[in-house]
Scaffold this motif. Sequence first.
Motif, PDB file in Angstrom:
ATOM      1  N   LEU A   5      10.403  22.941 -12.927  1.00 25.86           N
ATOM      2  CA  LEU A   5      11.586  22.229 -12.432  1.00 25.86           C
ATOM      3  C   LEU A   5      12.817  23.091 -12.686  1.00 25.86           C
ATOM      4  N   LEU A   6      13.732  23.096 -11.718  1.00 26.25           N
ATOM      5  CA  LEU A   6      14.984  23.845 -11.874  1.00 26.25           C
ATOM      6  C   LEU A   6      16.151  22.876 -11.749  1.00 26.25           C
ATOM      7  N   PHE A   7      17.191  23.123 -12.560  1.00 34.28           N
ATOM      8  CA  PHE A   7      18.351  22.236 -12.533  1.00 34.28           C
ATOM      9  C   PHE A   7      19.652  23.025 -12.360  1.00 34.28           C
ATOM     10  N   ALA A   8      20.685  22.298 -11.954  1.00 36.70           N
ATOM     11  CA  ALA A   8      22.067  22.796 -11.844  1.00 36.70           C
ATOM     12  C   ALA A   8      22.142  24.083 -11.004  1.00 36.70           C
ATOM     13  N   GLN A   9      22.827  25.142 -11.528  1.00 34.91           N
ATOM     14  CA  GLN A   9      22.995  26.361 -10.716  1.00 34.91           C
ATOM     15  C   GLN A   9      21.665  26.898 -10.219  1.00 34.91           C
ATOM     16  N   ARG A  11      18.841  25.386  -9.508  1.00 32.20           N
ATOM     17  CA  ARG A  11      18.351  24.579  -8.394  1.00 32.20           C
ATOM     18  C   ARG A  11      19.142  24.900  -7.114  1.00 32.20           C
ATOM     19  N   PHE A  76      16.990  25.760 -16.977  1.00 27.63           N
ATOM     20  CA  PHE A  76      18.347  25.309 -16.656  1.00 27.63           C
ATOM     21  C   PHE A  76      19.380  26.106 -17.444  1.00 27.63           C
TER      22      PHE A  76
END
Lengths: 82, 163
Positions: A5-9, A11, A76
Amino acid sequence: MIKILLFAQLREVLKCHRLEFPLSTPLSVAELKSQLAGRGDLWHLMFAEQEVLVAVNQVMRDNETMLVSGDEVAFFPPVTGG
Amino acid sequence: MPDSPSGETSATAPANNHIQILDRAFEPSAMYQAMLATDVHHGALVTFTGMVRDLAAKPVNAMFLEHYPGMTERALEDIIAKARTRWVLGQVSISHRVGMLYPGEPIVFVGVTSTHRREAFEACQFLMDFLKMDAPFWKKEFTPDGERWVAAKSSDCEAAKRW
């Protein structure tokens, strides 16, 4: 197979929130990061040139953590809540 | 508009811990009143509310708060558990917004009850310091010059290290 899973910048820049990664033998977080960095220029920028935090199965871990099939691995930037 | 984690989730695993991740505006005074109304055993209630700022020098039109559903609740439970090993606390209440926020809106509410003020003050600061370092939330600011992800401040890490 592990779930990434990737988040914020990460993603947003990589236009990817979730990917499946085939895992035949155990791999460290550092090894996974260098494999992801090899997916293209932006991936290199995100995984090799910036500070990236990692959580494995929703707990903060580090580069030495070993990954096994079925793990949920999240990458992240440093957090900015509160 | 970035992907928005929709829906309200909450977890309350020891009964005295109250954790809420909210995707719409909330009223901190309601959280405060709830704590006041349910706790007659403790002499001190300390609360903190963090709000979206709109500074003249650094104007912000709106803010987007992203989080990691599942890990967020777990990280907050862990932070509260850590605080409970250091101080004898009654209720601990943490509410945190996600989604789109506007200047003046509360982002976070932390409330702590304890027998005496010192424990309640210290625990409230401890909870905020660790929330800022360990809870998976990310802020993106929308300004007249465009949008930007907020960079983490090293002072936030220093604040948590003092404990």
